[in-house]
Design a protein around this motif. Structure first.
Motif, short mmCIF file in Angstrom:
data_model
loop_
_atom_site.label_atom_id
_atom_site.label_comp_id
_atom_site.label_asym_id
_atom_site.label_seq_id
_atom_site.Cartn_x
_atom_site.Cartn_y
_atom_site.Cartn_z
N SER A 258 10.93 8.89 10.68
CA SER A 258 9.72 9.42 11.31
C SER A 258 9.09 8.38 12.24
O SER A 258 8.37 8.72 13.17
N LEU A 259 9.34 7.10 11.97
CA LEU A 259 8.78 6.03 12.81
C LEU A 259 9.45 6.01 14.18
O LEU A 259 8.81 5.67 15.17
N TYR B 87 5.40 5.53 -4.63
CA TYR B 87 4.22 6.38 -4.73
C TYR B 87 4.62 7.85 -4.55
O TYR B 87 4.19 8.72 -5.31
N ALA C 82 9.00 -7.99 14.21
CA ALA C 82 9.23 -7.49 15.57
C ALA C 82 9.85 -8.58 16.43
O ALA C 82 10.79 -8.35 17.18
N MET D 131 5.42 2.52 4.38
CA MET D 131 6.67 3.06 4.91
C MET D 131 7.90 2.42 4.27
O MET D 131 8.98 2.45 4.86
N TYR E 52 0.85 -6.16 21.27
CA TYR E 52 1.95 -6.97 20.76
C TYR E 52 2.89 -6.17 19.86
O TYR E 52 4.10 -6.11 20.09
N THR E 53 2.35 -5.54 18.81
CA THR E 53 3.15 -4.63 17.99
C THR E 53 2.38 -3.33 17.93
O THR E 53 1.71 -3.05 16.93
N VAL F 41 -0.55 4.74 9.82
CA VAL F 41 0.75 4.09 9.99
C VAL F 41 1.75 5.08 10.58
O VAL F 41 1.75 6.26 10.24
N GLY G 99 5.46 -9.10 4.57
CA GLY G 99 4.56 -8.16 5.22
C GLY G 99 4.16 -8.52 6.64
O GLY G 99 3.27 -7.90 7.20
N ASP G 100 4.80 -9.52 7.25
CA ASP G 100 4.36 -9.91 8.60
C ASP G 100 5.09 -9.07 9.64
O ASP G 100 6.20 -9.37 10.07
N ILE G 101 4.42 -7.99 10.04
CA ILE G 101 5.00 -7.02 10.96
C ILE G 101 5.35 -7.64 12.30
O ILE G 101 6.40 -7.38 12.88
N ALA G 102 4.45 -8.49 12.79
CA ALA G 102 4.66 -9.08 14.11
C ALA G 102 5.88 -9.99 14.12
O ALA G 102 6.65 -10.02 15.07
N TYR H 285 -2.91 9.06 7.15
CA TYR H 285 -2.53 7.66 7.38
C TYR H 285 -2.53 7.38 8.89
O TYR H 285 -2.29 8.27 9.70
N ARG I 45 -2.59 -14.53 10.49
CA ARG I 45 -2.91 -15.24 11.73
C ARG I 45 -4.35 -15.78 11.73
O ARG I 45 -4.63 -16.80 12.34
N GLU J 110 -3.53 -0.65 -5.33
CA GLU J 110 -2.69 -1.22 -4.27
C GLU J 110 -3.01 -2.69 -4.05
O GLU J 110 -3.95 -3.23 -4.58
N ARG J 111 -2.18 -3.30 -3.22
CA ARG J 111 -2.38 -4.68 -2.78
C ARG J 111 -2.53 -5.66 -3.92
O ARG J 111 -3.38 -6.55 -3.90
N THR K 64 0.83 -1.20 0.00
CA THR K 64 0.00 0.00 0.00
C THR K 64 0.87 1.26 0.00
O THR K 64 2.06 1.20 0.27
N ILE K 65 0.23 2.39 -0.28
CA ILE K 65 0.96 3.65 -0.35
C ILE K 65 1.38 4.15 1.03
O ILE K 65 2.01 5.19 1.14
N ASP K 66 1.01 3.42 2.08
CA ASP K 66 1.44 3.83 3.41
C ASP K 66 2.26 2.73 4.07
O ASP K 66 2.24 2.58 5.28
N VAL L 109 8.67 -2.17 9.57
CA VAL L 109 7.96 -1.26 10.49
C VAL L 109 7.87 -1.90 11.88
O VAL L 109 8.11 -1.24 12.90
#
Lengths: 331, 317
Positions: free
Chosen positions: A249-250, A52, A204, A45, B218-219, B121, A198-201, B119, B230, A73-74, A41-43, A226
Motif C-alpha cells: 500500500s505504501l 496489532y 531512505a 507499517m 527529505y523523506t 502513515v 526507527g530512523d526513517i531518514a 492514520y 536529530r 505503544e512506544r 506504534t500500531i501504524d 518505510v
C-alpha cells in the motif's frame, strides 16, 4: 510562582504519559482480557502494526464481548515496559503479549508473581511455566524472496537495508542471501545496516546509496523501511521485497512481494492454550504451519516470469516438506 | 571520483537542511540565555502538523506556516515556564520533548482520513521537489548546491542573515548581552524578559521548520519518529558551532557528510563491519567537539553564553 511552574510541568508530563500509554479499552464482560505491549506504534507499517492487526483479527472473530484488548505503544525500553506489564497483570488481564525479544528478561522477572496470567514474547524460543515464546522463521520467506530477486535482477546487485546487525535481521538476511545464491551465484547481495530500527531518514539514505551503486532489488526489515520504500518509489525502476506485513500500500508499483506474518494464528494459539490451562509453549511461525505466507503484489504479479514463480513454489514445497532447510548462522 | 564527490555533496546537503534550521534556531534561543532541550519534540510536532496541513489543504506555504506556529507555541510554553515561572530549564525542555513526541505520534494516528484508519502513515501529500538552477546545477562538484528544494534555498539567505543580525546589528548585540550578562543588559535598558521570550519563540519556529523539512522534502510523508533523534544531534551541533550560526552549517554538513560516506561504503560492499561505520558520524562529532573546545579554551574564547541556563531575577543579587 515557582510552585505553579512545577505543577505545569507535571501536567505536561502527565499528558504525555496519558497520550503515550493511553490504551484502548473495550467491552467490560468477563472472558479473555488481552494486553499488548508494542515497541513502536500500531501504524508503523511493520513489526508492531502486523501484530496489532493480528490481535484485532482475533478479537473480531471472537467478538468484542468475548475478548477485551488494551494496547500500549512506544515501550521499546524493557524497563518502562515492565511497569506497564505489571500494571496490566494487577488489573487482571489474562494474557499479556510483549512484542519483542527485548522483553524476555523482564517477563522472566514478572511472570512468577502472576501464575494465573499467560505472558508471551518473541522473537524467542525459551518458553516455560506461564511464558510463551513465538519464533517466526523469517529466513524461510527471505529465501523465497531471494529467489525472486536473484532470478529477476538485471544489474546483479541487490541491496539490503538492515536495521542493527542482530537477531531477526541476521536471520532474514542470511536466508535471503542463500536464496539469491541458489539461483544466481553471480549476483552480489550487499548487506548494509543503518544502526537503528526507527530512523526513517537514514533508511531512505541507505536505500539511495544502494540504488546509486546500481542495485535494482532492495529488501530490509524493521519499521524504518518505510523510508527506504518511499525512496525506492521516488527513484523508480527498482523493486522492493517486504517483510513483516504486506507493505505494497505504501508503493504499489515498487513492492513486488511480501513475507507476511499471520500473527492471528499465534494469538489464537496462546488464547486456546491459556483457556485450557496449558503451560508456556514455543510457538513457531513457519510456512509448514501456515503462519508465514509469501504474497505477490497483484498489481505487479504479471511482471514476475512464470519460471520464477515455479522456482519459488518448488522451494516453498521443499521447505514445507522438510527436504530444504534454510540454514541459520552459527552462533 | 568527481562524480562521487558531487553525489556525496548532494546527499549531504539534503540530509543537513533540517539540522541547520534547528541548529540556527537553538543558537538564537541559547544566545538569549535559555537552554531548550525540547528540540526533538518540537521537530516532531512540526513534521506531523505540516504534513497534515499539506495533505488536507494541498498548500505547502500553509504547511510551513503551521510548522512554525506549532514550533513557536511549544517554545512559547518553554519560555513561559522558564522566564516567567523561572522553572528549571532542563526539566522544562525535557518535558517539551516528551510531550511533543508523544503528542506527535498520537496525532499521527488520529489526523488521517477514515479510509486509512485515521492514520497519517503511508499517505502521499504535496512535497517540495528540487529546483535546478539552469546552467549552475550542471557544474561539477558544486552543482548540487544549485539543485535543492526551496526550503534549502531559503537557508542560503537565512544563515548569512542570522550571522549578520547576531554580530553586526544593535538588536543582535542586545541579544548577546542578555545571554552573557542579563543584569548589565537590563541596566543598559534592554528588556531581558521580552528578549528571552522573543528569541526562544523564534528558535522554536525555526526548529518546527526543520521538522517540516523532514516530512515535506527529505523523506516526504509522516512516519512515527521521523526525526530519529536529530533533535539531540542539534544540541551537540550548537556547541560544535560555538553558538555561531555560520559554523552551524559546517557542523551539519560534516555530520551529514560522514553519514553519507559510510552508507556509500556499505552499499559498495565493503568488509568493514557495519557497527564501526554506523559509529563514525558520532565519533567524528565527539572528536571534533573535543578538539575545538580545547582550541577555544587555549585561545580563551569559549563560545557558551555566560548566563545560559540561569533564570534572571531583577531584584535578586
Amino acid at each position: 510562582m515557582k510552585r505553579w511552574s512545577w505543577i505545569l510541568i507535571v501536567v505536561l508530563l502527565l499528558t504525555t504519559v496519558l497520550t503515550a500509554c493511553g490504551g484502548k479499552q473495550e467491552a467490560q464482560t468477563e472472558k479473555i482480557r488481552l494486553a499488548l505491549i508494542l515497541p513502536s506504534t500500531i501504524d508503523d507499517m511493520a513489526w508492531s502494526q502486523s501484530m496489532y492487526e493480528g490481535v484485532m483479527a482475533v478479537q473480531k472473530e471472537m467478538g468484542e464481548d468475548k475478548m477485551e484488548v488494551a494496547v500500549s505503544e512506544r515501550l521499546g525500553n524493557p524497563v518502562d515496559a515492565g511497569a506497564a506489564i505489571r500494571q496490566y497483570a494487577d488489573q487482571g488481564y489474562n494474557i499479556i503479549i510483549a512484542h519483542g525479544s527485548q522483553y524476555q528478561n523482564v517477563l522472566e522477572e514478572i511472570a512468577p508473581d502472576y501464575p494465573d496470567v499467560s505472558f508471551a514474547y518473541g522473537t524467542g524460543y525459551e518458553a516455560h511455566d506461564n511464558i510463551f515464546a513465538y519464533d517466526p522463521q523469517a529466513q524461510e520467506g527471505a529465501y523465497l524472496q531471494g529467489i525472486i530477486a536473484g532470478m529477476m535482477t538485471k544489474s546483479n546487485i541487490i541491496g539490503v537495508v538492515g536495521p542493527v546487525e542482530a537477531g531477526d535481521a541476521i536471520k532474514y538476511n542470511y536466508g535471503f542471501q542463500q536464496g539469491v545464491e541458489a539461483v544466481n551465484p553471480d549476483a552480489e547481495v550487499r548487506i548494509a545496516y543503518t544502526g537503528s530500527f526507527g530512523d526513517i531518514a537514514k533508511a531512505a539514505e541507505l536505500a539511495k546509496a544502494h540504488m546509486d551503486a546500481g542495485a535494482d532489488f532492495l529488501t530490509g526489515t524493521a519499521q524504518q523501511v518505510v523510508g527506504a520504500i518511499n525512496a525506492a518509489k521516488e527513484h523508480g525502476g527498482v523493486y522492493w521485497l517486504s517483510n513483516d506485513m504486506d507493505q505494497s500500500s505504501l508503493a504499489p508499483e515498487t513492492v513486488i512481494s511480501a513475507q507476511v506474518y499471520h500473527w492471528e494464528k499465534v494469538v489464537q494459539q496462546i488464547i486456546d492454550a491459556h483457556q485450557k490451562g496449558e503451560t508456556g509453549k514455543h510457538i513457531v511461525l513457519s510456512f509448514a504451519n501456515g503462519a508465514l505466507e509469501l504474497k505477490y503484489n497483484p498489481q505487479l504479479e504479471s511482471q514476475i516470469p512464470q519460471e520464477v514463480k515455479d522456482a519459488v513454489e518448488q522451494a516453498k514445497q521443499q521447505i514445507i516438506d522438510g527436504t530444504l532447510t534454510v540454514k541459520l548462522p552459527e552462533n | 571520483m568527481i562524480d562521487l564527490i558531487t553525489s556525496l555533496l548532494a546527499i549531504t546537503m539534503r540530509a543537513g537542511a533540517s539540522l541547520v534550521y534547528a541548529t540556527v534556531g537553538e543558537i538564537y534561543t541559547e544566545r538569549s540565555g535559555i537552554l531548550n532541550l525540547g528540540l526533538e519534540g518540537m521537530m516532531l510536532m512540526g513534521a506531523v502538523s505540516s504534513f497534515a496541513v499539506a495533505y488536507y489543504t494541498g498548500s505547502l506555504v500553509l504547511a510551513v506556516l503551521m510548522a512554525m506556529l506549532v514550533g513557536g507555541l511549544l517554545a512559547l510554553t518553554h519560555a513561559f515556564l522558564t522566564v516567567t515561572m523561572r522553572a528549571n530549564q532542563v526539566v522544562s525542555g525535557l518535558s517539551i520533548t516528551l510531550f511533543g513526541s508523544g503528542l506527535a505520534s498520537f496525532l499521527g494516528q488520529r489526523l488521517g482520513p477514515a479510509e486509512n484508519s485515521h492514520y497519517l502513515v503511508g499517505l502521499v501529500g504535496p512535497k517540495f521537489t528540487p529546483i535546478a538552477v539552469p546552467g549552475l546545477s550542471q557544474l561539477p562538484l558544486v552543482g548540487p548546491i544549485f539543485n535543492q528544494d526551496p526550503l534549502t534555498y531559503i537557508l542560503y539567505l537565512l544563515v548569512p542573515a542570522a550571522w549578520f543580525y547576531l554580530y553586526k546589528t544593535r538588536a543582535g548585540l542586545e541579544l548577546r548581552a542578555v545571554g552573557e550578562n542579563p543584569r548589565t543588559a537590563d541596566a543598559m535598558g534592554v528588556d531581558v524578559v521580552k528578549v528571552r521570550y522573543l528569541y526562544t519563540t523564534i528558535g522554536g519556529m525555526l526548529t518546527g521548520l526543520g521538522g517540516a523539512h523532514l516530512s515535506l522534502a527529505y523523506t516526504p510523508g509522516w512516519s512515527e519518529n521521523i526525526t530519529g533523534g536529530r533533535g539531540w544531534i542539534v544540541i551537540a551541533l550548537v556547541i560544535f558551532a560555538m553558538w555561531n550560526p555560520a559554523r552551524a552549517v559546517l557542523g551539519a554538513l560534516l555530520f551529514g557528510g560522514i553519514n553519507a560516506v559510510q552508507f556509500r561504503l556499505q552499499a559498495a560492499g565493503t568488509n568493514i563491519p557495519a557497527a564501526y561505520l554506523n559509529m563514525l558520524p558520532y565519533l567524528t562529532t565527539i572528536v571534533v567537539l573535543v578538539a575545538m573546545t580545547w582550541w577555544e579554551a587555549l585561545s580563551k574564547r569559549i563560545g557558551a553564553p555566560a548566563a545560559l541556563g540561569k533564570p534572571y531575577m531583577r531584584e535578586e543579587k
